[in-house]
Design a protein around this motif. Sequence first.
Motif, PDB file in Angstrom:
ATOM      1  N   THR A 134       0.775  -1.371  -0.019  1.00 56.48           N
ATOM      2  CA  THR A 134       0.033  -0.104   0.116  1.00 56.48           C
ATOM      3  C   THR A 134       0.953   1.293   0.014  1.00 56.48           C
ATOM      4  N   THR A 135       2.002   1.142   0.975  1.00 52.60           N
ATOM      5  CA  THR A 135       2.783   2.286   0.931  1.00 52.60           C
ATOM      6  C   THR A 135       3.411   2.703  -0.520  1.00 52.60           C
ATOM      7  N   SER A 137       2.207   1.780  -3.533  1.00 55.16           N
ATOM      8  CA  SER A 137       1.080   2.018  -4.409  1.00 55.16           C
ATOM      9  C   SER A 137       0.834   3.502  -4.141  1.00 55.16           C
ATOM     10  N   ASP A 138       0.717   3.995  -2.798  1.00 54.83           N
ATOM     11  CA  ASP A 138       0.435   5.380  -2.773  1.00 54.83           C
ATOM     12  C   ASP A 138       1.724   6.394  -3.396  1.00 54.83           C
ATOM     13  N   TYR A 141       1.188   6.297  -7.100  1.00 54.08           N
ATOM     14  CA  TYR A 141       0.062   7.223  -7.549  1.00 54.08           C
ATOM     15  C   TYR A 141       0.597   8.824  -7.293  1.00 54.08           C
ATOM     16  N   ARG A 142       1.329   8.921  -6.383  1.00 55.63           N
ATOM     17  CA  ARG A 142       1.789  10.403  -6.030  1.00 55.63           C
ATOM     18  C   ARG A 142       2.752  10.782  -7.199  1.00 55.63           C
TER      19      ARG A 142
END
Length: 348
Positions: A134-135, A137-138, A141-142
């Motif tokens: 998740t880290t 993926s974030d 995305y950023r």
Amino acid sequence: MSTENNLPDPEVGFSHLWGQHGIGTKWGIEVSQSFDWPGVYGSRKKEIRLNESALTSLHQSNVLDAMLEIKSAMIDIIHGHKLVELHTSSVRRIDSLTKVYKRGYELGEISLLDINKLKIERLSAVRRMNEAATTLSDAIYRLSQLSSSADCSYVIERLKEYPLTPIQPLATYTSQLHRLDPMLAYNRKMSQAMQQKATTARRSNLPGFSLGYSHEYEMGERFNGFSVSLTLPVFSGRGKVRAAQDMQESYSADYDRIYSERDSELKATWHKAMLLSNEIEGYAKALDDDNNIRLLDKAFQSGHITLMEYFLELNYFIDAQAQYLDLQYSYQLCMARLNRFSSITTDE
């Protein structure tokens, strides 16, 4: 902005007068051009150049801020990849051990309790792996948002290792801050521009003048000539010098404030990076090879430790490795801030 120093538009006038008692009519045409006091144009030209140079510095500052955000996002991605790799390796290790234990359970050599312990440990390892994913993926995305949603997959796949970023002496970074920070350059140039604006305003208080050509027709006769007039800036120049001086003082104060803030931030970041560097060196000596895990596996396989002791020790080393990765991550973020002016090749 340079158009502010252009001459005003020329004026064209026409007059038509009617005489009394059959005298006839009179008409005339006049073309005139007004000018400020000659020294105003040179002073305003310098002011415009300083303003344009200041805006260039402001744009450069915005670009550097955007570049720092992108670089930070890339560091986040590298950190995410490393965490995912760490915890994925842990899950694989548990899966491999589970296969062995299941065969032992089928042969009656391993109890159901040990199988359940493995399941619980795997759930915990999968949770950590998912959090790392998740880290990552974030961060991806950023980076995509910062890149205007452009396809960054080629770059992302290659963001696996940090670049070599040795820390330099503090004096190197403080010198770069003073010479290369475009936000400081912006405020310095704007202060100079306002000082020049005050000079322009003082010169604008001197009389302007207008030159014109006149042509008149009266009773069959034609007259040609010129006109000269003065403009006395009694009202238009009021308060302009004081206003420019106030703005000059404001930009000068902003320069001092920003320099003080950034100098303090830079020194704090440098000291933090030095501490992190020392901690990383200490962790590296203990964790940069796989001896710990190999020794742990050997002890477990030889029966010197139980399954729970094995996972207790394994999680200890995994947590230590995660802390090591966090130290590297924090160090890289510090170095990104310290090296934010490295792309500037000329002094301001």
